[in-house]
Design a protein around this motif. Structure first.
Motif, PDB file in Angstrom:
ATOM      1  N   VAL A 132      28.021  32.217  44.280  1.00  0.00           N
ATOM      2  CA  VAL A 132      28.193  32.531  43.035  1.00  0.00           C
ATOM      3  C   VAL A 132      30.051  32.635  42.642  1.00  0.00           C
ATOM      4  O   VAL A 132      30.500  32.897  42.942  1.00  0.00           O
ATOM      5  CB  VAL A 132      27.770  33.997  43.280  1.00  0.00           C
ATOM      6  N   ASP A 133      30.403  31.830  41.104  1.00  0.00           N
ATOM      7  CA  ASP A 133      31.761  32.600  40.909  1.00  0.00           C
ATOM      8  C   ASP A 133      31.701  34.236  40.128  1.00  0.00           C
ATOM      9  O   ASP A 133      30.696  33.911  39.325  1.00  0.00           O
ATOM     10  CB  ASP A 133      31.323  31.231  39.618  1.00  0.00           C
ATOM     11  N   VAL A 134      32.624  34.997  41.448  1.00  0.00           N
ATOM     12  CA  VAL A 134      32.463  35.795  40.460  1.00  0.00           C
ATOM     13  C   VAL A 134      34.542  35.923  39.504  1.00  0.00           C
ATOM     14  O   VAL A 134      34.926  35.844  39.905  1.00  0.00           O
ATOM     15  CB  VAL A 134      32.749  37.198  41.920  1.00  0.00           C
ATOM     16  N   GLY A 135      34.075  36.274  38.468  1.00  0.00           N
ATOM     17  CA  GLY A 135      35.058  36.142  37.393  1.00  0.00           C
ATOM     18  C   GLY A 135      35.199  37.055  36.803  1.00  0.00           C
ATOM     19  O   GLY A 135      34.660  38.026  36.637  1.00  0.00           O
ATOM     20  N   VAL A 136      36.374  36.840  37.886  1.00  0.00           N
ATOM     21  CA  VAL A 136      37.331  38.651  37.158  1.00  0.00           C
ATOM     22  C   VAL A 136      38.493  38.967  36.244  1.00  0.00           C
ATOM     23  O   VAL A 136      39.504  37.811  36.896  1.00  0.00           O
ATOM     24  CB  VAL A 136      37.332  39.460  38.119  1.00  0.00           C
ATOM     25  N   TYR A 137      38.643  39.286  35.123  1.00  0.00           N
ATOM     26  CA  TYR A 137      39.157  38.667  33.849  1.00  0.00           C
ATOM     27  C   TYR A 137      39.966  40.055  33.048  1.00  0.00           C
ATOM     28  O   TYR A 137      39.215  40.699  32.595  1.00  0.00           O
ATOM     29  CB  TYR A 137      39.718  37.901  32.599  1.00  0.00           C
ATOM     30  N   GLY A 138      41.208  40.929  33.238  1.00  0.00           N
ATOM     31  CA  GLY A 138      41.614  41.566  32.664  1.00  0.00           C
ATOM     32  C   GLY A 138      42.545  42.835  33.430  1.00  0.00           C
ATOM     33  O   GLY A 138      43.520  42.454  34.258  1.00  0.00           O
ATOM     34  N   VAL A 139      42.887  44.261  32.532  1.00  0.00           N
ATOM     35  CA  VAL A 139      43.313  45.121  33.256  1.00  0.00           C
ATOM     36  C   VAL A 139      43.353  46.041  34.308  1.00  0.00           C
ATOM     37  O   VAL A 139      41.991  46.945  34.596  1.00  0.00           O
ATOM     38  CB  VAL A 139      44.843  45.656  32.360  1.00  0.00           C
ATOM     39  N   PRO A 140      44.213  45.821  35.677  1.00  0.00           N
ATOM     40  CA  PRO A 140      42.930  46.693  36.669  1.00  0.00           C
ATOM     41  C   PRO A 140      43.279  47.763  36.608  1.00  0.00           C
ATOM     42  O   PRO A 140      44.178  48.551  35.804  1.00  0.00           O
ATOM     43  CB  PRO A 140      44.001  46.486  38.300  1.00  0.00           C
ATOM     44  N   LYS A 141      41.775  48.890  36.468  1.00  0.00           N
ATOM     45  CA  LYS A 141      42.149  50.479  36.904  1.00  0.00           C
ATOM     46  C   LYS A 141      42.237  50.888  37.979  1.00  0.00           C
ATOM     47  O   LYS A 141      42.150  52.439  37.694  1.00  0.00           O
ATOM     48  CB  LYS A 141      40.642  50.904  35.606  1.00  0.00           C
ATOM     49  N   ARG A 142      42.650  50.971  38.795  1.00  0.00           N
ATOM     50  CA  ARG A 142      43.305  50.950  39.698  1.00  0.00           C
ATOM     51  C   ARG A 142      44.179  51.746  39.839  1.00  0.00           C
ATOM     52  O   ARG A 142      44.825  51.098  39.730  1.00  0.00           O
ATOM     53  CB  ARG A 142      42.682  51.136  41.077  1.00  0.00           C
ATOM     54  N   SER A 143      44.670  53.598  40.303  1.00  0.00           N
ATOM     55  CA  SER A 143      46.075  52.978  40.429  1.00  0.00           C
ATOM     56  C   SER A 143      46.204  52.270  41.559  1.00  0.00           C
ATOM     57  O   SER A 143      45.578  52.157  42.360  1.00  0.00           O
ATOM     58  CB  SER A 143      46.104  53.938  40.383  1.00  0.00           C
ATOM     59  N   GLY A 144      48.376  52.313  41.442  1.00  0.00           N
ATOM     60  CA  GLY A 144      48.635  51.516  41.807  1.00  0.00           C
ATOM     61  C   GLY A 144      48.548  50.489  42.460  1.00  0.00           C
ATOM     62  O   GLY A 144      48.885  49.526  43.462  1.00  0.00           O
ATOM     63  N   PHE A 145      48.653  49.615  41.260  1.00  0.00           N
ATOM     64  CA  PHE A 145      48.219  48.181  42.234  1.00  0.00           C
ATOM     65  C   PHE A 145      49.240  47.271  41.935  1.00  0.00           C
ATOM     66  O   PHE A 145      49.746  47.600  41.053  1.00  0.00           O
ATOM     67  CB  PHE A 145      46.951  47.386  40.326  1.00  0.00           C
ATOM     68  N   ASP A 146      49.295  46.659  43.095  1.00  0.00           N
ATOM     69  CA  ASP A 146      50.210  45.859  43.499  1.00  0.00           C
ATOM     70  C   ASP A 146      49.280  44.002  43.162  1.00  0.00           C
ATOM     71  O   ASP A 146      48.920  43.584  43.684  1.00  0.00           O
ATOM     72  CB  ASP A 146      50.676  45.923  44.536  1.00  0.00           C
ATOM     73  N   VAL A 147      50.045  43.475  42.575  1.00  0.00           N
ATOM     74  CA  VAL A 147      49.183  42.646  42.245  1.00  0.00           C
ATOM     75  C   VAL A 147      49.282  40.991  43.437  1.00  0.00           C
ATOM     76  O   VAL A 147      48.025  40.459  44.051  1.00  0.00           O
ATOM     77  CB  VAL A 147      49.986  41.672  40.916  1.00  0.00           C
ATOM     78  N   VAL A 148      50.236  40.996  44.011  1.00  0.00           N
ATOM     79  CA  VAL A 148      50.357  40.310  45.179  1.00  0.00           C
ATOM     80  C   VAL A 148      49.983  40.296  46.511  1.00  0.00           C
ATOM     81  O   VAL A 148      48.703  39.941  47.230  1.00  0.00           O
ATOM     82  CB  VAL A 148      51.999  40.157  45.540  1.00  0.00           C
ATOM     83  N   LYS A 149      49.685  42.265  46.464  1.00  0.00           N
ATOM     84  CA  LYS A 149      48.551  42.707  48.122  1.00  0.00           C
ATOM     85  C   LYS A 149      47.168  42.206  47.857  1.00  0.00           C
ATOM     86  O   LYS A 149      46.886  42.269  48.210  1.00  0.00           O
ATOM     87  CB  LYS A 149      49.372  43.961  47.840  1.00  0.00           C
ATOM     88  N   ILE A 150      47.211  42.826  46.479  1.00  0.00           N
ATOM     89  CA  ILE A 150      45.800  43.146  45.945  1.00  0.00           C
ATOM     90  C   ILE A 150      45.165  41.862  46.189  1.00  0.00           C
ATOM     91  O   ILE A 150      44.393  41.451  47.192  1.00  0.00           O
ATOM     92  CB  ILE A 150      45.980  44.021  44.495  1.00  0.00           C
ATOM     93  N   THR A 151      45.805  40.730  45.497  1.00  0.00           N
ATOM     94  CA  THR A 151      45.666  39.270  45.236  1.00  0.00           C
ATOM     95  C   THR A 151      45.084  38.830  46.440  1.00  0.00           C
ATOM     96  O   THR A 151      44.284  37.970  47.285  1.00  0.00           O
ATOM     97  CB  THR A 151      46.528  38.348  44.412  1.00  0.00           C
ATOM     98  N   ARG A 152      46.014  38.681  47.349  1.00  0.00           N
ATOM     99  CA  ARG A 152      46.085  38.244  48.906  1.00  0.00           C
ATOM    100  C   ARG A 152      45.140  39.021  49.929  1.00  0.00           C
ATOM    101  O   ARG A 152      44.454  38.767  50.792  1.00  0.00           O
ATOM    102  CB  ARG A 152      47.951  38.578  49.148  1.00  0.00           C
ATOM    103  N   LYS A 153      44.603  40.604  49.088  1.00  0.00           N
ATOM    104  CA  LYS A 153      43.987  41.321  49.730  1.00  0.00           C
ATOM    105  C   LYS A 153      42.039  40.313  49.685  1.00  0.00           C
ATOM    106  O   LYS A 153      41.707  39.805  50.480  1.00  0.00           O
ATOM    107  CB  LYS A 153      43.701  42.370  49.886  1.00  0.00           C
ATOM    108  N   ILE A 154      42.374  39.933  48.574  1.00  0.00           N
ATOM    109  CA  ILE A 154      40.512  39.687  48.363  1.00  0.00           C
ATOM    110  C   ILE A 154      40.894  38.126  48.304  1.00  0.00           C
ATOM    111  O   ILE A 154      39.957  37.412  48.874  1.00  0.00           O
ATOM    112  CB  ILE A 154      40.776  39.401  46.164  1.00  0.00           C
ATOM    113  N   GLU A 155      41.722  37.589  48.591  1.00  0.00           N
ATOM    114  CA  GLU A 155      42.206  35.834  48.920  1.00  0.00           C
ATOM    115  C   GLU A 155      42.109  35.928  50.778  1.00  0.00           C
ATOM    116  O   GLU A 155      40.882  34.930  50.699  1.00  0.00           O
ATOM    117  CB  GLU A 155      43.497  35.363  48.860  1.00  0.00           C
TER     118      GLU A 155
END
Length: 510
Positions: A428-451
Motif C-alpha cells: 500500500v502506498d501511504v501518501g501523506v501531504y500537508g502541514v503536521p498538526k503535532r506540536s514540536g514537529f522536527d522535519v529531520v527527526k520525524i522523517t528519519r523516524k518514519i524512514e
C-alpha cells in the motif's frame, strides 16, 4: 505546524514576507492566482514552441544520434563531472530544485513524441518527455488507455520509468515499471541498446528506480488496454479504524476486484473506501463531471459521504484520472484556504491549480525554509499487513489528514524493490501531504523516524520526496545487487552518479 500567533524576533524584509505568508496568506494568493494564469499561458506557449521545434516522430533516430553525440563529446568536455539531463530542476515534480544539476555535465534529451501506437500488439512507444496529459489525450480519442495513469498531467514517461508511478489500478497491474515492455537507452559510452524481459533483462530490471544513473532513456514501449467512457465509482464510508482497514483490504484482495481501489483517510478512525469500474453507460442523474472548474475539490466531495452514507456516481474517464489534480490532492487548501468556497470556485476556480513548477520557480528563501521545516510530502510503500501500524505511526508523529491509500501488487522481480519473497506481495502506498498538526514537529527527526519504521517492515520510500537516510540506510532499503553489477558492466563510475547521490536531501537542496 506554522502557528497563526507566530511573530518574528526581528522585523526586516524577510520577516515581513514570512509574517504575511503565515498570517495573511490571502494576500499572497491574490498575487499568486493571476501570476499562475499568466504562467500557464506562457508555459502552454513555450511547450507548443518546444514541441514544434522538437517534435519529429519520423526523425527519432536522428534525435537519438544527437544524444549519442553529446555523450561522446562528454569525454572531451566533461572535466571529470558526472552526466545528467539538461532539463531544469524546477520542472520536475520533486519538491526540491535538484541542486546537483549545477555541478554536472548537462545532456539535452529533448524527445517529446509518441512514436507508435500498435493496437494489434496493444502497445504504445513513447519518447521520455511525453507527458501523461499528452498520452491519455491521444489514447482516449482512440478508445485506449495505459493500465496505470499517474495523477498529474505534467508527469513524464521518463520520470515515471526512471523513478516510479502508481495509481488506483496498481493492485491489478503493479507500478508503472510493470506495464513497460522495453526500454531504449543511450549508455555511458554513447552506444544505444534496447532491453526487455527477453533481451538484456539485467538492464531492463535495473532501469526502474535508477534515476538516470545507468544511461539516458530515449524511448519506452508500454502496454495499452481498451478504455471506456466512464468510471462507475462506489463510495463506502467507514467510521472505525478496523472497519476502514478491513473494508479496504477486502476490496483489494477480492478475486473479482474492481478496476480501481483507493481510500481517503480523514482521521484516525474515519475514511472513505472507493471502488471503481470501467463502464460505457451512465445511469440518469448520477453523472458527476468532477473535473469541471466550479466543482468541489474531490477530497472534499468524498468527505461528505462520511455523513450521507454509501453512494454511487459515474465520472468521465479523464475526469477520474485527474480527480485530485485541481486540488493537488489536498495541498491546495494550504495555499488557498478559502478555495473550496462555492463563490470562489465559480469566479476563480478556472485559475487553479497553480503549477508545481511555478511554485518552485517563484519560491524565495523564506518560503522555501518555511515549506521545508513545517511541511511534509511523503509516499511510503508498506506491505498491506503493516497498514494499520503505518497509519498509527503517521498519526502519532505528524497527524496529517487526509491520507491517501493506494494498493499495488509487487512481483518478485530482480531490481531495487526486493520483497524478500518468492511470490507476489500486496503493498500500500501511504501518501501523506500537508502541514503536521503535532506540536514540536522536527522535519529531520520525524522523517528519519518514519524512514526507520518503513525499513523495519521491509517497505520503500518514494524518492521524489525528501529523504534523510544515510547511504548505508538507503542501500539497506533498496536492493543494489543487480544495479551495482550493471553499473560495473556498463562502466558508469565517473560518468554517472550513484542513485543515492541524486535523491538524498543534501544533493537536491544544496
Amino acid at each position: 505546524m506554522v502557528s497563526n500567533s507566530y511573530l518574528p524576533e526581528k522585523w526586516d524584509y524577510d520577516s515581513v514576507v514570512e509574517h504575511i505568508i503565515v498570517n495573511y496568506r490571502w494576500i499572497f494568493v491574490m498575487f499568486l492566482l493571476p501570476l499562475s494564469c499568466a504562467y500557464d499561458l506562457w508555459y502552454y506557449t513555450r511547450s507548443k514552441i518546444v514541441f514544434a521545434l522538437s517534435s519529429a516522430p519520423a526523425k527519432h533516430q536522428e534525435k537519438v544520434a544527437h544524444v549519442q553525440k553529446q555523450v561522446r563529446e562528454y569525454g572531451v568536455h566533461g572535466n571529470g563531472r558526472n552526466m545528467c539531463t539538461a532539463r531544469p530542476g524546477w520542472q520536475t515534480i520533486s519538491p526540491q530544485n535538484m541542486a546537483y544539476k549545477s555541478k554536472m555535465y548537462p545532456v539535452e534529451v529533448n524527445l517529446v513524441d509518441i512514436l507508435e501506437i500498435d493496437t494489434d500488439k496493444k502497445t504504445v512507444r513513447c519518447e521520455p518527455l511525453v507527458t501523461m496529459g499528452q498520452l491519455t489525450h491521444t489514447l482516449d480519442r482512440l478508445g485506449w488507455t495505459i493500465p496505470i495513469v499517474p495523477e498529474l498531467d505534467d508527469l513524464t514517461v521518463g520520470g515515471l520509468v526512471m523513478g516510479t508511478g502508481i495509481e488506483t489500478s496498481s493492485h491489478k497491474y503493479g507500478l508503472f515499471q510493470h506495464i513497460c515492455l522495453s526500454y531504449e537507452v543511450v549508455l555511458a559510452d554513447g552506444s544505444v541498446v534496447e532491453c526487455s524481459q527477453e533481451s538484456n533483462p539485467d538492464l531492463f530490471y535495473s532501469v526502474p528506480w535508477s534515476y538516470g544513473t545507468l544511461g539516458f532513456l530515449v524511448s519506452a514501449t508500454i502496454r495499452i488496454i481498451p478504455s471506456k467512457r466512464f468510471v462507475k465509482l462506489n463510495y463506502i464510508p467507514c467510521r472505525t479504524e478496523d472497519d476502514m482497514i478491513t473494508t479496504f483490504e477486502k476490496e483489494v484482495e477480492r478475486s473479482d476486484a474492481s478496476d480501481f481501489v483507493e481510500c481517503l483517510v480523514y482521521s484516525k478512525d474515519k475514511g472513505v473506501v472507493m471502488t471503481g469500474d470501467f463502464v460505457d453507460f451512465c445511469e440518469p442523474g448520477k453523472l458527476n463531471e468532477i473535473g469541471t472548474w466550479h466543482k468541489p475539490w474531490f477530497f472534499k466531495h468524498v468527505e461528505k459521504f462520511l455523513y450521507e452514507g454509501e453512494a454511487t456516481e459515474y465520472i468521465p474517464l479523464r475526469d477520474y484520472y485527474h480527480r485530485h489534480s485541481r486540488s493537488i490532492f489536498w495541498e491546495i487548501q494550504d495555499i488557498i484556504p478559502f478555495g473550496n468556497n462555492v463563490v470562489f470556485r465559480y469566479l476563480f476556480g478556472w485559475l487553479i491549480p497553480p503549477k508545481v513548477s511555478l511554485l518552485k520557480l517563484t519560491q524565495g528563501k523564506t518560503l522555501k525554509r518555511l515549506y521545508e521545516t513545517n511541511h511534509m510530502i511523503q509516499d511510503m510503500l508498506v506491505p498491506i499487513e503493516d497498514l494499520k501500524s503505518s497509519l498509527e505511526v503517521f498519526d502519532a508523529e505528524v497527524q496529517i489528514y487526509p491520507i491517501w491509500l493506494c494498493p499495488f501488487k509487487l512481483p518478485p522481480n530482480p531490481g531495487m524493490l526486493n520483497t524478500k519473497s518468492d511470490s507476489e506481495k500486496m503493498f500500500v502506498d501511504v501518501g501523506v501531504y500537508g502541514v503536521p498538526k503535532r506540536s514540536g514537529f522536527d522535519v529531520v527527526k520525524i522523517t528519519r523516524k518514519i524512514e526507520d519504521f518503513v525499513r523495519k517492515v521491509n517497505g520503500f520510500q518514494m524518492m521524489y520526496a525528501d529523504s534523510y537516510m544515510t547511504k548505508d540506510e538507503f542501500r539497506s532499503m533498496f536492493d543494489h545487487s543487480l544495479y551495482d553489477r550493471e553499473r560495473k558492466r556498463l562502466q558508469c563510475d565517473g560518468k554517472f552518479p550513484e542513485v543515492y547521490d541524486k535523491v538524498n536531501k543534501k544533493a537536491r537542496s544544496g
